[in-house]
Design a protein around this motif. Structure first.
Motif, short mmCIF file in Angstrom:
data_model
loop_
_atom_site.label_atom_id
_atom_site.label_comp_id
_atom_site.label_asym_id
_atom_site.label_seq_id
_atom_site.Cartn_x
_atom_site.Cartn_y
_atom_site.Cartn_z
N LEU A 326 0.82 -1.21 0.00
CA LEU A 326 0.00 0.00 0.00
C LEU A 326 0.85 1.26 0.00
O LEU A 326 0.50 2.27 -0.61
CB LEU A 326 -0.92 0.00 1.22
N ASN A 327 1.99 1.22 0.68
CA ASN A 327 2.88 2.38 0.76
C ASN A 327 3.94 2.39 -0.32
O ASN A 327 4.86 3.22 -0.26
CB ASN A 327 3.55 2.44 2.13
N SER A 328 3.84 1.48 -1.29
CA SER A 328 4.86 1.43 -2.34
C SER A 328 4.88 2.74 -3.13
O SER A 328 3.82 3.26 -3.51
CB SER A 328 4.58 0.27 -3.30
N PRO A 329 6.07 3.30 -3.39
CA PRO A 329 6.14 4.50 -4.23
C PRO A 329 5.76 4.23 -5.68
O PRO A 329 5.46 5.16 -6.42
CB PRO A 329 7.61 4.93 -4.10
N HIS A 330 5.77 2.94 -6.08
CA HIS A 330 5.34 2.59 -7.43
C HIS A 330 3.81 2.50 -7.44
O HIS A 330 3.22 1.63 -6.78
CB HIS A 330 5.95 1.25 -7.86
N PHE A 331 3.17 3.40 -8.16
CA PHE A 331 1.72 3.53 -8.04
C PHE A 331 0.97 2.28 -8.47
O PHE A 331 -0.11 1.98 -7.95
CB PHE A 331 1.24 4.74 -8.85
N GLN A 332 1.53 1.50 -9.42
CA GLN A 332 0.82 0.30 -9.86
C GLN A 332 0.75 -0.76 -8.76
O GLN A 332 -0.24 -1.48 -8.64
CB GLN A 332 1.49 -0.27 -11.11
N VAL A 333 1.80 -0.86 -7.98
CA VAL A 333 1.81 -1.81 -6.86
C VAL A 333 0.78 -1.39 -5.82
O VAL A 333 -0.04 -2.19 -5.36
CB VAL A 333 3.22 -1.91 -6.24
N ALA A 334 0.83 -0.10 -5.42
CA ALA A 334 -0.12 0.40 -4.42
C ALA A 334 -1.56 0.28 -4.91
O ALA A 334 -2.47 -0.13 -4.18
CB ALA A 334 0.21 1.85 -4.08
N GLU A 335 -1.77 0.60 -6.18
CA GLU A 335 -3.11 0.54 -6.76
C GLU A 335 -3.63 -0.88 -6.80
O GLU A 335 -4.78 -1.15 -6.45
CB GLU A 335 -3.06 1.15 -8.17
N ARG A 336 -2.75 -1.83 -7.19
CA ARG A 336 -3.19 -3.23 -7.27
C ARG A 336 -3.52 -3.79 -5.89
O ARG A 336 -4.45 -4.59 -5.73
CB ARG A 336 -2.09 -4.09 -7.93
N ALA A 337 -2.77 -3.37 -4.87
CA ALA A 337 -3.07 -3.81 -3.51
C ALA A 337 -4.42 -3.26 -3.05
O ALA A 337 -5.21 -3.97 -2.40
CB ALA A 337 -1.96 -3.36 -2.57
N LEU A 338 -4.72 -2.04 -3.41
CA LEU A 338 -6.00 -1.43 -3.02
C LEU A 338 -7.18 -2.08 -3.76
O LEU A 338 -8.31 -2.09 -3.26
CB LEU A 338 -5.97 0.07 -3.28
N PHE A 339 -6.90 -2.62 -4.94
CA PHE A 339 -7.97 -3.28 -5.70
C PHE A 339 -8.49 -4.54 -5.00
O PHE A 339 -9.55 -5.05 -5.36
CB PHE A 339 -7.47 -3.64 -7.11
N LEU A 380 -8.30 5.95 -3.94
CA LEU A 380 -8.63 4.58 -3.54
C LEU A 380 -8.41 4.36 -2.05
O LEU A 380 -9.18 3.65 -1.39
CB LEU A 380 -7.79 3.58 -4.35
N THR A 381 -7.36 4.97 -1.53
CA THR A 381 -7.08 4.85 -0.10
C THR A 381 -8.21 5.44 0.74
O THR A 381 -8.65 4.85 1.74
CB THR A 381 -5.76 5.55 0.25
N LEU A 382 -8.71 6.60 0.33
CA LEU A 382 -9.83 7.22 1.05
C LEU A 382 -11.06 6.32 1.02
O LEU A 382 -11.80 6.24 2.02
CB LEU A 382 -10.14 8.59 0.44
N ASN A 383 -11.30 5.65 -0.10
CA ASN A 383 -12.44 4.74 -0.20
C ASN A 383 -12.31 3.56 0.77
O ASN A 383 -13.28 3.17 1.43
CB ASN A 383 -12.59 4.22 -1.62
N VAL A 384 -11.09 2.99 0.83
CA VAL A 384 -10.87 1.85 1.72
C VAL A 384 -10.99 2.29 3.18
O VAL A 384 -11.60 1.60 4.01
CB VAL A 384 -9.47 1.23 1.45
N ARG A 385 -10.44 3.45 3.49
CA ARG A 385 -10.52 3.95 4.86
C ARG A 385 -11.98 4.20 5.26
O ARG A 385 -12.38 3.95 6.41
CB ARG A 385 -9.69 5.22 5.00
N LYS A 386 -12.77 4.66 4.32
CA LYS A 386 -14.19 4.90 4.59
C LYS A 386 -14.93 3.61 4.91
O LYS A 386 -15.85 3.59 5.73
CB LYS A 386 -14.84 5.60 3.39
N ILE A 387 -14.53 2.51 4.24
CA ILE A 387 -15.15 1.21 4.52
C ILE A 387 -14.99 0.87 5.99
O ILE A 387 -15.94 0.44 6.67
CB ILE A 387 -14.53 0.11 3.62
N PHE A 388 -13.78 1.04 6.52
CA PHE A 388 -13.54 0.73 7.93
C PHE A 388 -14.23 1.73 8.85
O PHE A 388 -14.74 1.34 9.91
CB PHE A 388 -12.03 0.71 8.21
#
Length: 449
Positions: A326-339, A380-388
């Motif tokens: 989630l904290n990866s500076p590579h946006f594709q890694v962070a994005e895929r984890a959030l998916f 995407l992070t804001l969406n996941v945080r809102k779920i919790f």
């Protein structure tokens, strides 16, 4: 049906003369043994001919086969009759070609289980056509800066139009739901697979691509045919062979097929999910972002078939790794984890175990929300945080409070470290002014040691 197709007319003397060097076919020179153009080969058109528009059989059209649903999305095959572009096919050779095309169509549209005799005949026919002695193709050299360099372009097999239909036949045959895996293992045995592996020496990349898909389909059927409970040797195959195959740098070349086999194991025995997930974590790439994205995709497929007891056994190390992603500076890694939060089954597993999972990933989510450079990851992070927050606001507040406390402690430690360095710099400056720089250097060197 198969017996009718295998009944071919006898060769005329003219056609035999052409196949054995009297005609324009070059396949006999390209392949030895029971291969294309050989006298002992069954259903073999000459290698140098062209079958209409052969591009319809290219490997990229196998999305239906890869999903195990070849019916309804069939790859169209060219008609055997009609055009004869090279003008070097006899009537007998056209009939052989038509027989192969009819076999492919029959295998694709079959709605009854294949009998033992059918399986034997298909394997025998395929073996007679593709198993051959591979002769190296000559490569042209060219001068580069005055140096004689061998051309890097791959050699294309002139017999490929014919071989392609044979591979297509076998690929659809092993992918068919009408094939009994246990029955097929009598003929698609270790010797057959080893001979397939030998064909990877082919210099034609198209053949190597078909071989890769074919082997994947063979092993996919084998795993589907495993009886429950799984034998120890099958579990060892998973742990000692399939999981370590995630380590090589060339994983992208076969990851789709490997991931399919791994998922088959989980679907066969859901208790293996913990073993597989821990195996993925063991070989998780640290500096290769493209491999990391592949691992996350495969992880989602495995979690899709994971049940709560197995999930609970591995969720702590799993979500520590996901937090790093989630904290990866590579946006594709962070994005895929959030998916992962787009998958309902995974979200349900997370919700059931939120008291363990949220404290692990909350710091990563909060850092992303505050400072991640990529806007998509931030949203995407804001969406996941809102779920919790919606699911358990009290737990979210506790995690936020702890995060703030940890940040304050980190700031205090950082401030103390900076103050220490500042005092050392001031001390070093004073000693330098009083000609004691050598002594400071010795003390510093001793401290470093």
């Amino acid at each position: 049906m198969f017996k009718q197709i295998f009944k071919l007319p006898k060769k005329s003397k003219n056609s035999e003369h052409r196949e054995h060097g009297g005609g324009s076919s070059t396949s006999g020179r390209s392949h030895g043994g029971g291969g294309v153009g050989s006298k002992n080969s069954d259903l073999v058109p000459p290698g140098g001919s062209k079958i209409g528009n052969s591009s319809v059989l290219q490997p990229q059209h196998h999305s239906a086969l890869n999903s195990g649903q070849q019916h309804g999305n069939r790859v169209p095959l060219p008609s055997a009759g009609g055009e004869n572009p090279n003008g070097n096919l006899s009537a007998y050779e056209e009939i052989k070609r038509q027989a192969l095309v009819e076999l492919v169509d029959y295998v694709t549209s079959a709605n009854a289980k294949f009998s033992e005799s059918m399986i034997q005949e298909v394997v025998r026919t395929v073996s007679a056509n593709i198993f051959r002695t591979l002769s190296p193709q000559p490569r042209e050299n060219k001068l580069v800066d005055g140096v004689d360099v061998e051309e890097e372009e791959p050699s294309m097999d002139p017999a490929w139009p014919h071989l392609q239909i044979v591979y297509e036949l076998f690929l659809r045959f092993v992918a068919s739901p009408e094939l009994d895996a246990k029955l097929a293992k009598r003929f698609i045995d270790q010797s057959f697979v080893l001979r397939l592996l030998d064909l990877f020496d082919s210099e034609d990349p198209r053949e190597r691509e078909y071989l890769k898909m074919t082997l994947h389909r063979i092993y996919g059927n084998i795993i589907n045919g495993f009886a429950l409970p799984l034998k120890e040797e099958h579990k060892l195959f998973l742990v000692r062979v399939l999981i370590p195959l995630h380590k090589p740098k060339c994983l992208a070349m076969y990851h789709q097929q490997l991931s399919y086999c791994i998922t088959q194991f989980v679907e066969k025995d859901c208790k293996l999910a913990d073993t597989i997930i821990r195996g993925l974590l063991k070989y998780w790439p640290i500096t290769n972002s493209s491999k990391e994205v592949m691992f996350l995709s495969e992880l989602e497929e495995v979690l899709e078939a994971t049940q709560p007891p197995e999930f609970q056994r591995c969720m702590m190390p799993l979500f520590r790794r996901i937090a790093h992603c989630l904290n990866s500076p590579h946006f594709q890694v962070a994005e895929r984890a959030l998916f992962l939060w787009n998958n309902d089954h995974i979200v349900n597993l997370i919700k059931q175990n939120r008291k363990v999972i949220l404290p692990i990933i909350f710091p990563a989510l909060e850092r992303n929300a505050r400072s991640h450079w990529n806007q998509a990851v931030h949203s995407l992070t804001l969406n996941v945080r809102k779920i919790f927050n919606d699911l358990d606001p009290d737990l979210s507040k506790e995690c936020l409070q702890k995060f703030e406390e940890d940040i304050s402690k980190e700031d205090a430690v950082t401030a103390g470290r900076e103050a220490t360095w500042k005092r050392l710099e001031e001390l070093a400056a004073k000693k330098a002014a009083s000609n004691e720089s050598v002594l400071v250097g010795k003390v510093a060197a001793m401290q470093v040691r």
